[in-house]
Scaffold this motif. Structure first.
Motif, short mmCIF file in Angstrom:
data_model
loop_
_atom_site.label_atom_id
_atom_site.label_comp_id
_atom_site.label_asym_id
_atom_site.label_seq_id
_atom_site.Cartn_x
_atom_site.Cartn_y
_atom_site.Cartn_z
N ASN A 99 0.80 -1.23 0.00
CA ASN A 99 0.00 0.00 0.00
C ASN A 99 0.83 1.28 0.00
N GLU A 100 2.13 1.15 0.25
CA GLU A 100 2.98 2.34 0.32
C GLU A 100 3.14 2.95 -1.09
N GLY A 101 2.63 4.15 -1.26
CA GLY A 101 2.70 4.84 -2.54
C GLY A 101 1.60 4.46 -3.51
N LEU A 102 0.78 3.46 -3.15
CA LEU A 102 -0.32 3.04 -4.03
C LEU A 102 -1.54 3.92 -3.78
N ASP A 103 -1.98 4.64 -4.79
CA ASP A 103 -3.12 5.56 -4.66
C ASP A 103 -4.21 5.13 -5.65
N ILE A 104 -5.09 4.24 -5.18
CA ILE A 104 -6.14 3.71 -6.04
C ILE A 104 -7.14 4.79 -6.43
N LYS A 105 -7.40 5.71 -5.51
CA LYS A 105 -8.36 6.79 -5.80
C LYS A 105 -7.88 7.65 -6.96
N LYS A 106 -6.60 8.00 -6.98
CA LYS A 106 -6.06 8.81 -8.08
C LYS A 106 -6.03 8.02 -9.38
N LEU A 107 -5.79 6.70 -9.27
CA LEU A 107 -5.82 5.87 -10.47
C LEU A 107 -7.20 5.92 -11.12
N LYS A 108 -8.23 5.84 -10.29
CA LYS A 108 -9.60 5.88 -10.81
C LYS A 108 -9.94 7.23 -11.43
#
Length: 409
Positions: free
Chosen positions: A83-92
């Motif tokens: 999860n470190e650095g993973l931004d699912i919201k921005k990906l969407k």
């Protein structure tokens, strides 16, 4: 109106053309152009159509871009995303992203009294894009995942269903195993059967509830093994890929759909070579025929050329006249070629008359991509290249002596 264009139109539409050698020459010229257009249209439309269809099938099944953990090895058992650095919201929220879905995978063996099949169980969640997957379904549906508890429904491929003699609503036992641990058994109900025509997918993948994978792999309820990212346009994968890489963290990596199956990607790349080769050959054939038409027309109208020179026309004006004349001859061939070529392609597009072996071509019918820009480019390109190719042979006109041509008329 300039003299060359005016005079070329006069001789092109002259009634004399119907009663001499010009009639045969004009027919041959138009026929070669029409055949060149037909073959070029079919080559480009089916070539690009095949590339697009195969890419879309790969991408629509497993995402245009997939995000995995760098801890993943050659095994299909997924490692947990960091999860470190993973931004699912921005990906969407990326402009070209249409949807994002989470998954986790584990390998297993489906077996019954008929046979057994090694499978890759792809567990999906409630964000699974069932509408996108619907194009692959040949019967039943995809599991309705809520992520509350366990859904025992699975969607299997037609290949697996045939090997195990399964149909919708049948039950099947699947065995999962982890290193140094005893076998884990799960009983699933077949709720759907799919077919992608891509052997590497149809031979192995089963769609089911992600919670089964979490339980088998000792994952936490919030853990995921990967993310499938779908773009609005499959052709934008290369353009949007760098944006995805910036939002996934350094402990995860992104993989394009075409890179997951390099053998298919290599096979697709052959289309570009084949298309270029066929178009080049057809262009050469058309140019040779058009040059022959020009030379024969010049020889046939030697007397007219001598008369024009006597009246004061320059070699340049006469050359332009015959080049325009030849290009005007080509126009009906272009129109007939486009009409026949597009007509044949439309029949194939809507009726799928020509079938293919999906084991060799990854699609069951010849796909067609009718791109207006490509269609227009073929016609305009042939006209322009033919016009340029006619310049050198048109210099034969300068060798014609007006005195001799009129003397022997």
């Amino acid at each position: 109106m300039k003299f060359p264009l005016y005079f070329s139109r006069k001789i092109a539409f002259s009634k004399d053309n119907k009663n001499n050698l010009s009639r045969v020459i004009i027919f041959i010229g138009r026929l070669s152009v029409a055949l060149g257009i037909i073959v070029s249209l079919i080559t480009i439309s089916t070539g690009f159509g095949s590339k697009k269809a195969i890419k879309e099938r790969l991408a629509d099944f497993s995402g245009h871009v997939t995000v995995k953990s760098t801890r993943s090895n050659s095994s299909y058992n997924t490692s947990i995303l960091d999860n470190e650095g993973l931004d699912i919201k921005k990906l969407k929220n990326l402009d070209d992203v249409e949807s994002v879905q989470k998954y986790a995978m584990v390998t297993g063996i489906m077996r019954n009294e008929h046979s057994f099949a090694g499978i890759i169980f792809k567990g999906v969640g409630k964000d699974f894009d069932s509408l996108r997957f619907k194009k692959f379904l040949i019967s039943g549906k995809t599991p309705q995942i809520s992520e509350d508890g366990y859904n025992n429904g699975v969607t299997i491929s037609e290949k697996i269903s045939n090997d195990l003699h399964l149909k919708v609503n049948d039950s099947i036992v699947t065995v999962f195993a982890k290193e140094d641990q005893k076998q884990i058994y799960r009983k699933f109900q077949v709720v759907g059967i799919y077919k992608t025509d891509i052997k590497m997918i149809d031979d192995q993948f089963v769609i089911g509830d992600v919670n089964h994978v979490r339980k088998i792999m000792d994952m936490k309820p919030e853990d995921i093994g990967g993310i499938d990212i779908f773009f609005k346009n499959v052709n934008n994968i290369d353009r949007d890929f760098p944006e995805v890489e910036q939002l996934i963290g350094y402990k995860n990596y992104a993989e394009k759909a075409t890179d997951k199956f390099p053998q298919i990607n290599d096979w697709i790349s052959i289309f570009d070579t084949n298309i270029a080769l066929i178009i080049s050959i057809m262009l050469i054939v058309v140019i040779i025929n058009i040059i022959m038409v020009l030379l024969i027309l010049i020889i046939e109208r030697t007397n007219s050329i001598g008369l024009l020179k006597t009246l004061g026309a320059t070699n340049g004006q006469i050359r332009a006249t015959f080049i325009n004349y030849t290009l005007i001859i080509m126009v009906p061939g272009l129109l007939y070629g486009n009409a026949i070529g597009i007509g044949l392609l439309l029949i194939q597009k809507f009726f799928g008359i020509i079938k293919l072996n999906p084991e060799n071509y990854y699609v069951s019918t010849v796909p067609v991509d009718l791109n207006p820009i490509a269609i227009l480019s073929i016609s305009v390109g042939i006209l322009l290249i033919s016009g340029l190719a006619l310049i050198i042979p048109s210099y034969l006109i300068s060798k014609i002596s007006p005195v001799k041509s009129i003397k022997y008329s």
